[in-house]
Scaffold this active site. Structure first.
Site, PDB file in Angstrom:
ATOM      1  N   ASP A  31       0.927  -1.175   0.033  1.00 36.94           N
ATOM      2  CA  ASP A  31      -0.020  -0.069   0.139  1.00 36.94           C
ATOM      3  C   ASP A  31       0.792   1.166   0.073  1.00 36.94           C
ATOM      4  O   ASP A  31       1.935   1.127   0.532  1.00 36.94           O
ATOM      5  CB  ASP A  31      -1.009  -0.052   1.274  1.00 36.94           C
ATOM      6  CG  ASP A  31      -2.318   1.048   1.006  1.00 36.94           C
ATOM      7  OD1 ASP A  31      -2.339   1.404   0.092  1.00 36.94           O
ATOM      8  OD2 ASP A  31      -2.563   1.163   2.110  1.00 36.94           O
ATOM      9  N   HIS A  48       2.823   3.618  -8.836  1.00 42.87           N
ATOM     10  CA  HIS A  48       3.014   2.301  -9.157  1.00 42.87           C
ATOM     11  C   HIS A  48       3.982   1.697  -9.807  1.00 42.87           C
ATOM     12  O   HIS A  48       4.620   0.608  -9.604  1.00 42.87           O
ATOM     13  CB  HIS A  48       1.578   2.099 -10.089  1.00 42.87           C
ATOM     14  CG  HIS A  48       0.460   2.450  -9.277  1.00 42.87           C
ATOM     15  ND1 HIS A  48      -0.061   1.741  -7.996  1.00 42.87           N
ATOM     16  CD2 HIS A  48      -0.916   2.983  -9.708  1.00 42.87           C
ATOM     17  CE1 HIS A  48      -1.288   2.140  -7.459  1.00 42.87           C
ATOM     18  NE2 HIS A  48      -1.747   2.847  -8.370  1.00 42.87           N
ATOM     19  N   LEU A 142      11.365 -20.028  -4.506  1.00 43.70           N
ATOM     20  CA  LEU A 142      10.262 -19.401  -4.392  1.00 43.70           C
ATOM     21  C   LEU A 142       8.809 -19.587  -4.991  1.00 43.70           C
ATOM     22  O   LEU A 142       9.051 -19.501  -6.413  1.00 43.70           O
ATOM     23  CB  LEU A 142      10.713 -17.885  -4.007  1.00 43.70           C
ATOM     24  CG  LEU A 142       9.611 -16.728  -3.646  1.00 43.70           C
ATOM     25  CD1 LEU A 142       9.295 -17.006  -2.163  1.00 43.70           C
ATOM     26  CD2 LEU A 142       9.979 -15.638  -4.062  1.00 43.70           C
TER      27      LEU A 142
HETATM   28  C1  FPP Z   1      -1.878   0.029  -3.336  1.00 41.36           C
HETATM   29  O1  FPP Z   1      -1.316   1.533  -3.454  1.00 41.36           O
HETATM   30  C2  FPP Z   1      -1.148  -0.512  -4.543  1.00 41.36           C
HETATM   31  C3  FPP Z   1      -1.986  -1.269  -5.486  1.00 41.36           C
HETATM   32  C4  FPP Z   1      -3.346  -1.078  -5.687  1.00 41.36           C
HETATM   33  C5  FPP Z   1      -1.470  -1.900  -6.681  1.00 41.36           C
HETATM   34  C6  FPP Z   1       0.051  -2.551  -6.278  1.00 41.36           C
HETATM   35  C7  FPP Z   1       0.686  -2.666  -7.643  1.00 41.36           C
HETATM   36  C8  FPP Z   1       1.870  -2.590  -7.946  1.00 41.36           C
HETATM   37  C9  FPP Z   1       2.798  -2.212  -6.910  1.00 41.36           C
HETATM   38  C10 FPP Z   1       2.360  -2.618  -9.347  1.00 41.36           C
HETATM   39  C11 FPP Z   1       1.964  -3.596 -10.451  1.00 41.36           C
HETATM   40  C12 FPP Z   1       1.962  -5.054 -10.088  1.00 41.36           C
HETATM   41  C13 FPP Z   1       2.742  -5.922 -10.390  1.00 41.36           C
HETATM   42  C14 FPP Z   1       2.433  -7.511 -10.128  1.00 41.36           C
HETATM   43  C15 FPP Z   1       3.568  -5.736 -11.444  1.00 41.36           C
HETATM   44  P1  FPP Z   1      -2.408   2.652  -3.864  1.00 41.36           P
HETATM   45  O2  FPP Z   1      -2.765   3.095  -4.914  1.00 41.36           O
HETATM   46  O3  FPP Z   1      -3.627   2.188  -2.687  1.00 41.36           O
HETATM   47  O4  FPP Z   1      -1.755   3.879  -2.934  1.00 41.36           O
HETATM   48  P2  FPP Z   1      -2.381   4.884  -1.712  1.00 41.36           P
HETATM   49  O5  FPP Z   1      -3.339   4.232  -0.722  1.00 41.36           O
HETATM   50  O6  FPP Z   1      -1.411   5.753  -1.171  1.00 41.36           O
HETATM   51  O7  FPP Z   1      -3.474   5.481  -2.756  1.00 41.36           O
END
Ligand code: FPP
Length: 252
Positions: A31, A48, A142
């Site tokens: 997150d 991201h 893994l």
């Molecule tokens: C949460 O941050 C994160 C996500 C919803 C997506 C996680 C995805 C990635 C790290 C990259 C793509 C994945 C792969 C497997 C290549 P948020 O957007 O909710 O952050 P915030 O709470 O600060 O808005």
């Protein structure tokens, strides 16, 4: 290599990870990508992108220290509510990550796997995922479990439907349903429950992640946002885990 691994905490105090009790299954709610980007006055999608770099480092570190399963919450059943531009970026990042990393993951003996309903993902994602599954399926290191279009409640519904179908077909007796029956019909069938669930960026909630499997998981939270999460943060989480007393409802 001995059975302990030393690392330095911020205070300069050296702490040691016990390599004989590395958690078998680590699950992470990645997150804070959006907030990380906002702080830097960048569009959310940059967060991201930076988050993918962290995935690369954390997968390497988990492999190195002998974690058997790493489950990453990459896209939830609720994430479809985000603006389509952000959803598209996440799907593109998944495709890019798989294309770019699959050979390296294969070299590192990683098995790429997923949980969630991938049939709803764009075809190109399904194609790259299938390539990765196929290429890495005989590896023995893994297991990198990508939670994609995953929701814990959805998974429980899926498992109930599978079980109901077997009852309907006379393959299963209602009286024989037990915990292991549910386990075997979840996306995580044949995997151990997560030993530790890590959530970055300060929130302390589960957000529909591994609802059945987390019954006895240890929880670990940090304010560090996912793009800033380093292998040293992972080591701190594992150190903390190793110093907890897991009683599973019993007494010692
Ligand atoms: C949460 O941050 C994160 C996500 C919803 C997506 C996680 C995805 C990635 C790290 C990259 C793509 C994945 C792969 C497997 C290549 P948020 O957007 O909710 O952050 P915030 O709470 O600060 O808005």
């Amino acid at each position: 290599m001995g059975s302990f691994f030393s690392f330095r905490k911020k205070s300069k105090e050296t702490i040691e990870l016990d390599l004989n009790s590395i958690p078998k299954h680590i699950a992470i709610i990645m997150d804070g990508n959006g907030r990380w980007a906002k702080e830097k006055k960048l569009p959310r999608t940059f967060g991201h992108k930076a988050g993918v770099e962290t995935i690369r480092d954390i997968v390497k570190e988990c492999s190195r220290i002998g974690v058997k399963y790493l489950t990453l919450y990459a896209f939830s059943t609720e994430n479809w509510k985000r603006p389509s531009e952000e959803v598209n970026t996440l799907m593109n990042l998944l495709v890019e990550y798989l294309k770019k990393e699959v050979n390296e993951l294969n070299k590192e003996n990683v098995v790429v796997n997923n949980i969630g309903d991938t049939s709803k993902l764009p075809k190109i994602c399904q194609l790259e995922l299938n390539n990765a599954f196929e290429l890495t399926k005989n590896n023995s290191g893994l297991v990198l479990n990508l939670a994609l279009n995953y929701g814990g409640r959805n998974e429980i519904i899926y498992s109930i439907k599978e079980i109901a179908q077997k009852i309907k077909e006379g393959k299963l007796d209602v009286e024989d349903i037990e915990e292991s029956t549910i386990n075997q019909h979840l996306y995580t069938a044949n995997m151990p429950d997560p030993d530790i669930i890590i959530r970055t960026a300060g929130e302390q909630r589960l957000s529909n992640f591994l609802l059945w499997q987390c019954a006895y998981s240890e929880f670990w939270y940090t304010d560090v946002k996912w793009p800033d999460f380093k292998k040293q943060d992972l080591q701190k989480a594992i150190y903390d885990y190793q110093n907890r007393d897991r009683r599973y409802g019993g007494i010692k």
